[in-house]
Motif scaffolding. Structure first.
Motif, PDB file in Angstrom:
ATOM      1  N   VAL A  59       1.817  -4.783 -91.746  1.00  0.00           N
ATOM      2  CA  VAL A  59       2.918  -3.828 -91.660  1.00  0.00           C
ATOM      3  C   VAL A  59       3.087  -3.175 -93.022  1.00  0.00           C
ATOM      4  CG1 VAL A  59       5.372  -3.499 -91.213  1.00  0.00           C
ATOM      5  CG2 VAL A  59       4.092  -5.207 -89.911  1.00  0.00           C
ATOM      6  N   VAL A  61       5.293  -0.783 -95.247  1.00  0.00           N
ATOM      7  CA  VAL A  61       6.654  -0.243 -95.286  1.00  0.00           C
ATOM      8  C   VAL A  61       6.673   0.949 -96.235  1.00  0.00           C
ATOM      9  CG1 VAL A  61       9.086  -0.787 -95.582  1.00  0.00           C
ATOM     10  CG2 VAL A  61       7.488  -2.597 -94.933  1.00  0.00           C
ATOM     11  N   ILE A  82       0.310  -1.060 -88.869  1.00  0.00           N
ATOM     12  CA  ILE A  82       1.412  -0.230 -88.379  1.00  0.00           C
ATOM     13  C   ILE A  82       2.275   0.175 -89.564  1.00  0.00           C
ATOM     14  CG2 ILE A  82       1.456  -1.284 -86.083  1.00  0.00           C
ATOM     15  CD1 ILE A  82       3.902  -2.857 -86.943  1.00  0.00           C
ATOM     16  N   TYR A  83       2.934   1.328 -89.449  1.00  0.00           N
ATOM     17  CA  TYR A  83       3.780   1.841 -90.516  1.00  0.00           C
ATOM     18  C   TYR A  83       5.228   1.845 -90.048  1.00  0.00           C
ATOM     19  CZ  TYR A  83      -0.655   3.499 -92.435  1.00  0.00           C
ATOM     20  OH  TYR A  83      -1.928   3.564 -92.927  1.00  0.00           O
ATOM     21  N   VAL A  84       6.120   1.395 -90.911  1.00  0.00           N
ATOM     22  CA  VAL A  84       7.548   1.432 -90.600  1.00  0.00           C
ATOM     23  C   VAL A  84       8.285   2.035 -91.785  1.00  0.00           C
ATOM     24  CG1 VAL A  84       7.403  -0.591 -89.094  1.00  0.00           C
ATOM     25  CG2 VAL A  84       8.010  -0.880 -91.507  1.00  0.00           C
ATOM     26  N   ASN A  96      12.903  -4.820 -92.948  1.00  0.00           N
ATOM     27  CA  ASN A  96      12.407  -3.912 -91.915  1.00  0.00           C
ATOM     28  C   ASN A  96      10.969  -4.261 -91.508  1.00  0.00           C
ATOM     29  OD1 ASN A  96      14.825  -2.618 -92.102  1.00  0.00           O
ATOM     30  ND2 ASN A  96      14.011  -0.680 -92.890  1.00  0.00           N
ATOM     31  N   GLY A  97      10.174  -4.613 -92.505  1.00  0.00           N
ATOM     32  CA  GLY A  97       8.793  -5.003 -92.222  1.00  0.00           C
ATOM     33  C   GLY A  97       8.707  -6.266 -91.390  1.00  0.00           C
ATOM     34  N   LYS A  99      10.987  -7.334 -89.290  1.00  0.00           N
ATOM     35  CA  LYS A  99      11.462  -7.024 -87.933  1.00  0.00           C
ATOM     36  C   LYS A  99      10.354  -6.415 -87.084  1.00  0.00           C
ATOM     37  CE  LYS A  99      16.388  -6.328 -88.991  1.00  0.00           C
ATOM     38  NZ  LYS A  99      17.495  -5.329 -89.071  1.00  0.00           N
ATOM     39  N   ALA A 100       9.456  -5.681 -87.734  1.00  0.00           N
ATOM     40  CA  ALA A 100       8.366  -5.040 -86.996  1.00  0.00           C
ATOM     41  C   ALA A 100       7.401  -6.067 -86.406  1.00  0.00           C
ATOM     42  CB  ALA A 100       7.612  -4.081 -87.914  1.00  0.00           C
ATOM     43  N   SER A 102       8.525  -8.955 -85.021  1.00  0.00           N
ATOM     44  CA  SER A 102       9.306  -9.848 -84.181  1.00  0.00           C
ATOM     45  C   SER A 102       8.817  -9.919 -82.735  1.00  0.00           C
ATOM     46  CB  SER A 102      10.785  -9.431 -84.197  1.00  0.00           C
ATOM     47  OG  SER A 102      10.939  -8.103 -83.709  1.00  0.00           O
ATOM     48  N   SER A 103       8.170  -8.874 -82.235  1.00  0.00           N
ATOM     49  CA  SER A 103       7.706  -8.896 -80.845  1.00  0.00           C
ATOM     50  C   SER A 103       6.540  -9.857 -80.648  1.00  0.00           C
ATOM     51  CB  SER A 103       7.302  -7.489 -80.402  1.00  0.00           C
ATOM     52  OG  SER A 103       6.253  -6.995 -81.202  1.00  0.00           O
TER      53      SER A 103
END
Length: 396
Positions: A59, A61, A82-84, A96-97, A99-100, A102-103
């Motif tokens: 991830v 950020v 992935i980018y957040v 925030n990173g 949380k990305a 968490s799925s």
């Protein structure tokens, strides 16, 4: 802790915080997007993590969702990236990173600054494994300068004993549930003013991070002078990297089989010779201007001939410290005899020699025909501590 590339029994993901504005660099653009070599500074660390097979996802950020560099960076990211969007502060960006992920949460998450370009798989492996065992792990370096503590009027109050303190570096690694709990429980003051993740898990989860002394390359690009230094380090690494493989084979069929495997290793070229062309072998040995990785396939008598040739070669000293030999055998070999040969060469040439031995299934295909396995074994052997034994054999 012993470094191992064996398949891990836990999952690992990475968060690369790179949402800062780089004010101290004063470049007019965030420093993580400044070019280092042929790609943005951020992408050096990103590439390392993308290439580590056991890292399930990365991830990155970045500054807010509308930042112009987001589209630009997309060309550097692979399937696992992935980018957040980041937050206002470092801690909010890291949160925030996390949380990305968490799925599909990993067991261990590695946090590494996007502006620390010189990271290696060995360090990442050690950090992640330690975190899995202890809950948290942080890389450290010795302090270079003494730390002074001023009073309220900026007069010297006391100085700290430099030998009793260390500098916190990256990467850091945590059990995913531990670091997430720390961020859930931390205060707004921590989110706004804090910078140390290890402190959060100690304060809110009572998890004491295991500290490991990291390599000197873990420094962070903060000022313009650091960017210039990073360019020099990159040039130095490029000049000394493995970019040529010599394959010595006693048959064209064997050389072809090995060459098919070698094609996945990042090299600029290779030279294929066989036992009937000794003059070319001699040229190959003496004209190396870079770190040579030599791959040999053959029987015991051929191997001894190559070893003797290496030992006799005195026209030009080897530039490298490591000589790697992949010995794919068509018959049983006396390992102790090979140990003696390579010890003699290692001593006479001041080389650290690593030998990988594998038996052939038939006259054409070697056992280590699987590309992924070959690359993993070669990297394993190259990572061995050459200061312990100058001549090492691994039977694959």
């Amino acid at each position: 802790m012993r470094y191992s590339r064996d398949r891990m029994n836990f999952t690992v993901a990475v968060v690369l915080p790179a949402a800062g504005c780089g004010a101290r660099m004063d470049l007019g653009t965030p420093k993580q997007f400044a070019y280092l070599g042929n790609k943005p500074l951020l992408c050096h660390a990103l590439d390392v993590f993308q290439k580590i097979s056991w890292v399930k996802g990365v991830v990155v950020v970045l500054p807010g969702p509308t930042h112009p560099n987001r589209k630009f960076l997309s060309r550097w990211g692979g399937a696992k990236v992935i980018y957040v969007a980041g937050g206002v502060t470092r801690h909010s960006s890291i949160r925030n990173g996390l949380k990305a992920l968490s799925s599909s949460p990993p067991d261990v998450v590695i946090i590494h600054d996007g502006v620390r370009p010189f990271i290696d798989e060995r360090t990442v492996n050690e950090c992640a494994t330690t975190a899995w065992i202890h809950g948290a792990c942080g890389m450290t370096r010795p302090l270079v300068s003494t730390v002074l503590v001023p009073d309220e009027e900026q007069f010297l109050s006391r100085s700290l004993d430099r030998s009793s303190h260390v500098s916190s570096e990256m990467p850091q690694a945590f059990r995913y549930d531990v670091i997430c709990e720390a961020y859930e429980r931390c205060s707004e003051h921590d989110l706004e003013y804090g910078t140390e993740c290890l402190h959060l898990v100690l304060k809110y989860c009572k998890v004491k991070a295991k500290l490991i002394a990291g390599p000197e390359t873990l420094w962070k690009v903060t000022y313009k002078k650091d960017l210039y230094a990073a360019k020099y380090v990159l040039q130095e690494q490029s000049a000394s990297r493995v970019n040529k493989i010599n394959i010595w084979a006693e048959s064209v069929a064997a050389a072809t089989a090995i060459r098919q495997c070698v094609s996945v290793i990042e090299v600029d070229g290779y030279c294929v010779t066989h036992s009937e062309l000794w003059e070319k072998i001699d040229v190959t040995i003496t004209n190396q201007l870079i770190m040579p990785v030599v791959m040999v396939t053959g029987k015991g008598d051929f191997t001894q001939s190559v070893m003797n040739l290496l030992k006799r070669s005195d026209q030009q000293p080897f530039v490298s410290q490591i000589l790697l030999i992949l010995l794919v055998c068509f018959s049983s070999l006396d390992v102790f005899e090979i140990q003696k040969w390579i010890s003699d060469v290692a001593t006479s040439k001041s080389l650290s020699i690593r030998v990988i031995i594998s038996q052939c299934q038939n006259a054409i295909q070697p056992i280590i025909e699987n590309e992924e396995k070959l690359v993993r074994v070669v990297k394993d052997v190259l990572s061995l501590d050459g200061n312990v034994l100058s001549a090492q054999i691994l039977v694959a």
